[in-house]
Design a protein around this motif. Structure first.
Motif, PDB file in Angstrom:
ATOM      1  N   ILE C  57       6.278   1.640   3.070  1.00 35.89           N
ATOM      2  CA  ILE C  57       5.128   2.312   2.455  1.00 35.89           C
ATOM      3  C   ILE C  57       3.999   2.470   3.474  1.00 35.89           C
ATOM      4  O   ILE C  57       3.415   3.540   3.610  1.00 35.89           O
ATOM      5  CB  ILE C  57       4.632   1.541   1.211  1.00 35.89           C
ATOM      6  CG1 ILE C  57       5.615   1.764   0.058  1.00 35.89           C
ATOM      7  CG2 ILE C  57       3.231   1.987   0.811  1.00 35.89           C
ATOM      8  CD1 ILE C  57       5.277   1.015  -1.207  1.00 35.89           C
ATOM      9  N   ARG C  59       4.180   2.270   6.795  1.00 37.75           N
ATOM     10  CA  ARG C  59       4.531   3.087   7.957  1.00 37.75           C
ATOM     11  C   ARG C  59       4.776   4.528   7.571  1.00 37.75           C
ATOM     12  O   ARG C  59       4.663   5.427   8.397  1.00 37.75           O
ATOM     13  CB  ARG C  59       5.773   2.532   8.657  1.00 37.75           C
ATOM     14  CG  ARG C  59       5.461   1.245   9.365  1.00 37.75           C
ATOM     15  CD  ARG C  59       6.615   0.671  10.160  1.00 37.75           C
ATOM     16  NE  ARG C  59       7.856   1.396  10.077  1.00 37.75           N
ATOM     17  CZ  ARG C  59       8.688   1.553  11.091  1.00 37.75           C
ATOM     18  NH1 ARG C  59       8.385   1.048  12.256  1.00 37.75           N
ATOM     19  NH2 ARG C  59       9.810   2.182  10.929  1.00 37.75           N
ATOM     20  N   GLY C  60       5.117   4.743   6.327  1.00 44.03           N
ATOM     21  CA  GLY C  60       5.467   6.092   5.905  1.00 44.03           C
ATOM     22  C   GLY C  60       4.275   6.932   5.487  1.00 44.03           C
ATOM     23  O   GLY C  60       4.415   8.130   5.258  1.00 44.03           O
ATOM     24  N   THR C  61       3.104   6.300   5.358  1.00 44.46           N
ATOM     25  CA  THR C  61       1.905   7.077   5.004  1.00 44.46           C
ATOM     26  C   THR C  61       0.858   6.886   6.098  1.00 44.46           C
ATOM     27  O   THR C  61       1.123   6.252   7.101  1.00 44.46           O
ATOM     28  CB  THR C  61       1.364   6.630   3.638  1.00 44.46           C
ATOM     29  OG1 THR C  61       1.013   5.256   3.709  1.00 44.46           O
ATOM     30  CG2 THR C  61       2.402   6.804   2.546  1.00 44.46           C
TER      31      THR C  61
END
Lengths: 239, 256, 219
Positions: C57, C59-61
């Motif tokens: 979460i 790293r993905g945003t």
């Protein structure tokens, strides 16, 4: 969560609104990346100039751009560039984003190019000299075919990092997903819902791409000599 | 004869679908020197790695000094051993590896001292003296403050032996300890092993390709072929009297 | 307008905020990195999946989205009115980079050759002792350069906290710019130089860490 603070109704209203910004976010990402890939060559060539003072200066300019916050560089393009004597012009937020973030990321991309070339072993250069290849042939048939493939997953990684960085352009009113979310949030007092949507969009697009690139990386590692270690440079870039 | 210190009972080991060991029965007696020879891929290394608890047998028992190594009693039945049980049994066993496996962030002396202090809780002063003694014994008394990266392969392997000796094991395992060395460095390592074999009363198990050396120092030689012990006995038995064709063929490759 | 006598004194007013946020969020992220990195290596599948979720979460945003989200959510979730958003900045930056660094921790531990752990087992070390005396000291050396790099990224990230009303170096620079539009280029350049000066020690420490990591590990 308390019903007052989270409403699925507001969430579903916000969704199409925020999604409207996605085209812009993606367009900025792609344009910036292309700009950075081209500008990366400038750094590559500048660093290959065999003069110590030039090399030193270029290295430190790159270091300067890389280690200072991109958000300030964006503000510089947006608010300061127009009043720079002689060369200053007013640019659209979109252009500011592409140039500001593009120059910032080009310093990383330039390093990727360099690492690609350095990954080609010394023996390859010597062998192509021994075969009496012309400079052009040497690059075209020997060096580049080996230097380019290992850089592809690295470039892919930076494309994703850039994509996640583009939301900061909302601060110079580029109307991407974060900008839309902030607008919707202020009009309907639904920041949390709108921002959650931004997060979900980023996650849904970046996560599968990251998985794909990880696979590509593994494939590349097995295809190329492991001793040709690709120098890992700063993995995350953030404002 | 005394009770065996190690006993393998119908030990099998598979990696995935491949059965590497197909029922090993073997007794090792205190102070006995055992050499395991055989073609590569025959499972020699796996035999001693299971004794060191680096590899778990698929079935069968390994009894060390009367205690089942991989199984422990619980509520009247035998269950898979936990770490505490493994540690209580393997304390008497030491091992020297093909690739030395020295700790690169420690000096030679620290490599030797860490385990006796941390694991056995021995007195630091005594451990230091003992370690230096052992390092001198393997001929590296002048290198105790060097790091492994500053040593040659043969020197590294000699340190690895000193490191194992400092723990005063009752059983020492040698896993192809000369295979990773340049030919001119093999001799110095074999000399140390010969010295240990002659002067220490611990049991030793050597997995090796140094055929002449193995036959010279071993009380018992095992020929491992396709996952079973195809032949065993004294060196003389195995070499001169064996009718096993595969063994004769294997030996002939080493003595042109 | 003189950069040293006119601009610098204004910017120095924000230095405290920038530096304290950097230090606090760096420490927080390092702690998170080790906790999450070790949880990812745990045998407990629930712990592994849960930590994986946190990492993906964050790293993905984007940091800026996380910062805004926490800015609106923390007062609601905990039903408090914070006297300052300082803590929100620290939490956002710390959690974000903690996620990135946890992968560095995990990767470095996994990169230690299995023979090291085997040798430690042969010396009868417990799994804790193997980690404590053999794996960790080697893994740390390999982590240091990435920790340096990410700390520089964190410094860059601190400039975002002016967006949630904190008065850092960028904030004071921007205030000056708004009243001296004609001097905007000079002001921003001085602001950037400020950040670069803060980054310099980190750059040198990172290079040092790189040279240490390069030599110390060959067996």
């Amino acid at each position: 969560m308390n019903g007052n603070y989270w409403s699925w109704e507001r969430f579903s209203e916000a969704f199409p609104y925020v999604l409207e910004g996605l085209t812009t976010t993606v367009a900025v990402t792609i344009s910036t990346f292309i700009f950075a890939m081209i500008f990366g060559f400038v750094w590559l060539f500048l660093r290959r100039i065999p003069l110590r003072p030039v090399n030193w200066t270029v290295t430190w300019i790159m270091e300067f751009i890389r280690s200072t916050p991109p958000i300030i560089q964006l503000f510089f393009m947006y608010l300061a560039w127009p009043v720079v004597p002689y060369v200053g012009v007013t640019l659209s937020p979109f252009a500011c984003a592409v140039i500001g973030l593009g120059v910032h990321f080009s310093t990383y991309i330039g390093e990727i190019y360099r690492s690609g070339i350095e990954s080609v072993g010394k023996g390859q250069w010597e062998a192509s000299t021994a075969l009496n290849l012309s400079l052009l042939d040497k690059w075209r048939h020997i060096i580049l075919p080996q230097a380019i493939p290992p850089t592809i997953p690295m470039l892919g990684n930076y494309f994703i990092i850039l994509f996640k960085e583009v939301p900061i352009t909302a601060t110079i009113s580029v109307q991407g997903i974060l900008y839309m979310a902030n607008t919707f949030g202020s009009q309907n007092w639904a920041y949390i819902e709108a921002l959650t949507i931004v997060g979900l969009i980023l996650l849904v697009l970046s996560y599968p791409s990251a998985v794909l690139i990880r696979k590509l990386e593994v494939k590349m590692n097995t295809r190329f000599d492991k001793n040709a270690v690709i120098k890992k440079i700063n993995k995350g870039v953030t404002s | 004869m005394a009770e065996p210190i190690v006993r393998y009972q119908d030990v099998h080991k598979s990696f995935g679908d491949v059965e590497v060991l197909k029922g090993i029965d073997l007794d090792i007696y205190p102070a006995e020197k055992v050499a395991i020879i055989g073609p590569s891929g025959s499972g020699k290394t796996t035999i001693i790695r299971m004794l060191m608890t680096l590899e778990e047998p698929t079935s069968g028992d390994i009894i060390v000094d009367g205690t089942n190594l991989w199984k422990m009693e619980k509520n009247g039945g035998l269950v898979e051993a936990n770490e505490k049980h493994l540690r209580s049994v393997r304390g008497d066993i030491g091992m020297v590896f093909q690739h030395f496996n020295l700790f690169p962030h420690m000096t030679i002396l620290e490599n030797c001292m860490t385990a006796p202090i941390r694991v056995k809780g021995e007195d630091k002063q005594e451990v230091e003296e003992h370690s230096i003694q052992m390092l001198e014994r393997v001929g590296l008394g002048d290198k105790i403050h060097n790091y492994p990266s500053q040593l040659s392969g043969g020197q590294k392997q000699r340190v690895a032996m000193a490191r194992a000796l400092v723990m005063r094991p009752k059983i020492m395992l040698f896993d192809e300890v000369t295979s990773a060395l340049d030919p001119e460095l093999v001799g110095e390592v074999l000399e140390v092993i010969r010295d240990i074999a002659k002067n220490d009363d611990m049991a030793m198990v050597l997995v090796t390709h140094e055929m002449d050396f193995a036959l010279d120092i071993a009380d018992k030689v095992l020929f491992l072929d396709e996952g079973v012990i195809a032949e065993q006995g004294t060196a003389a038995d195995v070499i001169e009297h064996s009718q096993n064709e595969r063994l004769q063929e294997f030996l002939s490759r080493f003595r042109g | 307008m003189n950069p040293i006598t006119d601009i610098a004194p204004q910017l120095i007013r924000g230095l405290g905020t920038t530096v304290t946020i950097l230090i606090a969020s760096a420490i927080f992220s390092y702690v998170m990195a080790f906790i999450a990195g070790l949880c990812r290596l745990s045998k407990n599948i629930f712990l592994r999946k849960f930590t994986g979720l946190y990492i993906e979460i964050f790293r993905g945003t984007s940091l800026i989205v996380q910062l805004f989200w926490l800015y609106y959510a923390i007062p609601i979730l905990f039903d408090i009115n914070l006297p300052s958003n300082w803590i929100i900045g620290v939490i956002a930056i710390g959690l974000n980079y903690g996620a990135y660094l946890s992968e560095v921790v995990r990767g470095s531990i996994l990169s230690i050759a299995p023979g090291q752990s085997e040798a430690a087992t042969a010396l009868n070390m417990s799994s804790f002792q193997r980690m404590r005396f053999v794996i960790f000291p080697q893994a740390i050396r390999m982590m240091m350069p990435e920790f340096g790099n990410y700390t520089i990224q964190m410094l860059k990230g601190t400039a975002l906290v002016s967006l949630i009303g904190l008065r850092d170096v960028f904030y004071y620079g921007d205030i000056m710019r708004s009243t001296n539009l004609a001097h905007a280029p000079l002001i921003y350049v001085v602001v950037l130089v400020f950040y670069f000066i803060l980054a310099l020690p980190l750059i040198f420490l990172t290079r040092k860490a790189e040279s240490i990591a390069k030599k110390g590990v060959a067996n």
